[in-house]
Enzyme design. Sequence first.
Site, PDB file in Angstrom:
ATOM      1  N   SER A  48       0.835  -1.200   0.000  1.00 21.56           N
ATOM      2  CA  SER A  48       0.000   0.000   0.000  1.00 21.56           C
ATOM      3  C   SER A  48       0.876   1.259   0.000  1.00 21.56           C
ATOM      4  O   SER A  48       1.727   1.402  -0.876  1.00 21.56           O
ATOM      5  CB  SER A  48      -0.966  -0.051   1.191  1.00 21.56           C
ATOM      6  OG  SER A  48      -2.020   0.868   1.049  1.00 21.56           O
ATOM      7  N   ASP A 103      -9.991  -4.376  -5.067  1.00 23.38           N
ATOM      8  CA  ASP A 103      -9.272  -3.321  -4.357  1.00 23.38           C
ATOM      9  C   ASP A 103      -9.526  -2.004  -5.063  1.00 23.38           C
ATOM     10  O   ASP A 103      -9.377  -1.924  -6.295  1.00 23.38           O
ATOM     11  CB  ASP A 103      -7.772  -3.638  -4.365  1.00 23.38           C
ATOM     12  CG  ASP A 103      -6.949  -2.714  -3.484  1.00 23.38           C
ATOM     13  OD1 ASP A 103      -7.448  -1.641  -3.079  1.00 23.38           O
ATOM     14  OD2 ASP A 103      -5.785  -3.048  -3.208  1.00 23.38           O
ATOM     15  N   HIS A 139      -7.682  -5.600  -0.822  1.00 26.74           N
ATOM     16  CA  HIS A 139      -6.536  -4.894  -0.253  1.00 26.74           C
ATOM     17  C   HIS A 139      -6.139  -5.539   1.075  1.00 26.74           C
ATOM     18  O   HIS A 139      -6.968  -6.074   1.798  1.00 26.74           O
ATOM     19  CB  HIS A 139      -6.934  -3.434  -0.016  1.00 26.74           C
ATOM     20  CG  HIS A 139      -5.784  -2.517   0.231  1.00 26.74           C
ATOM     21  ND1 HIS A 139      -5.019  -1.986  -0.774  1.00 26.74           N
ATOM     22  CD2 HIS A 139      -5.276  -2.022   1.389  1.00 26.74           C
ATOM     23  CE1 HIS A 139      -4.095  -1.199  -0.253  1.00 26.74           C
ATOM     24  NE2 HIS A 139      -4.216  -1.212   1.062  1.00 26.74           N
TER      25      HIS A 139
END
Length: 319
Positions: free
Chosen positions: A164, A262, A292
């Site tokens: 991320s 995601d 995610h």
Amino acid sequence: MSLHPDLAAFLELVEFGRATGKILPMHELSVEQARREFELSAQVLDPDPPQNITVTPLQVPTRDGARLPARLYRAPRSALEGCPVILYFHGGGYVVGSLDSHDRVCRRLALATGHAVLAPAYRLAPEYRFPTALHDAQDSADYLMAQAGALGLAADRIVLAGDSAGATLATLLALAAAQPHPPSAFKPVAQLLFYPVADASVRYGSAQAFGEGYLLESETMDWFYRHYLEREEQKHDWRVSPLLSKPAGALAPAYVSVAQYDPLHDEGLAYAQCLQRGGTAVELRVEQGLTHDFLRMSGVIDGVDGLYRAVAQWLQRQV
């Protein structure tokens, strides 16, 4: 492919918690509450991490005189002198996340790959806004280069990695390392980019399709940016949106892993394609049925260990 059945069941529990008021989305929490909840989530998502890992606490000096806590993870296979090392940056939108929230990810990477893993705790917003996290990442890379020999690590076999927002920091270090002027002594041999945040300047289709009900939410991304950035126009800075950068040429080979469900799916794909157009060797994986943050879900989803094995197999061909 539909949602992984284990993940679908988990998301149903989350939705039930919201309906009963027991769980609030992150963007409705204070920063302190969000950090606390994110820390606790690690115990739920992966309650039984590997224990046969040696963890050494370290301190990384920064350009402004601070010292960042860090951890060096070594599995039995990485106990030898001169082993390769993964420099890993945790996710959390630059606002949440810590060494503890991603301790299990680092343990599993060390065990699967046989690499040592160095994880620094870069400073978070809103206490430390952009570009402090990037400066801390750069200082961590400099520290690793300087101390690799003393730590029994190979300075010429460093892999950049993160998930991320942490993957974004890894991309930025890889971009900087490829700049010809001034030449950088830091030359990573590979990148591991898990669901990277690649472009804050626009909202992609996946953010519309999966922006609610799939763990990470578009409103939470907006909440992160409000805390991290001083001004809205900073979203167009390539150090926030690396997809807007202009690489000087091929970067270190990249393993780019994105989740089907995601909100960051589309920008992750776009960044992988950008790297490929620039001549970078890219292994692109779309993890079907997942959302995610899947790296932290070994206790929720059957098969996450296989994702770590796939990373290890790719690394064997690079390092």
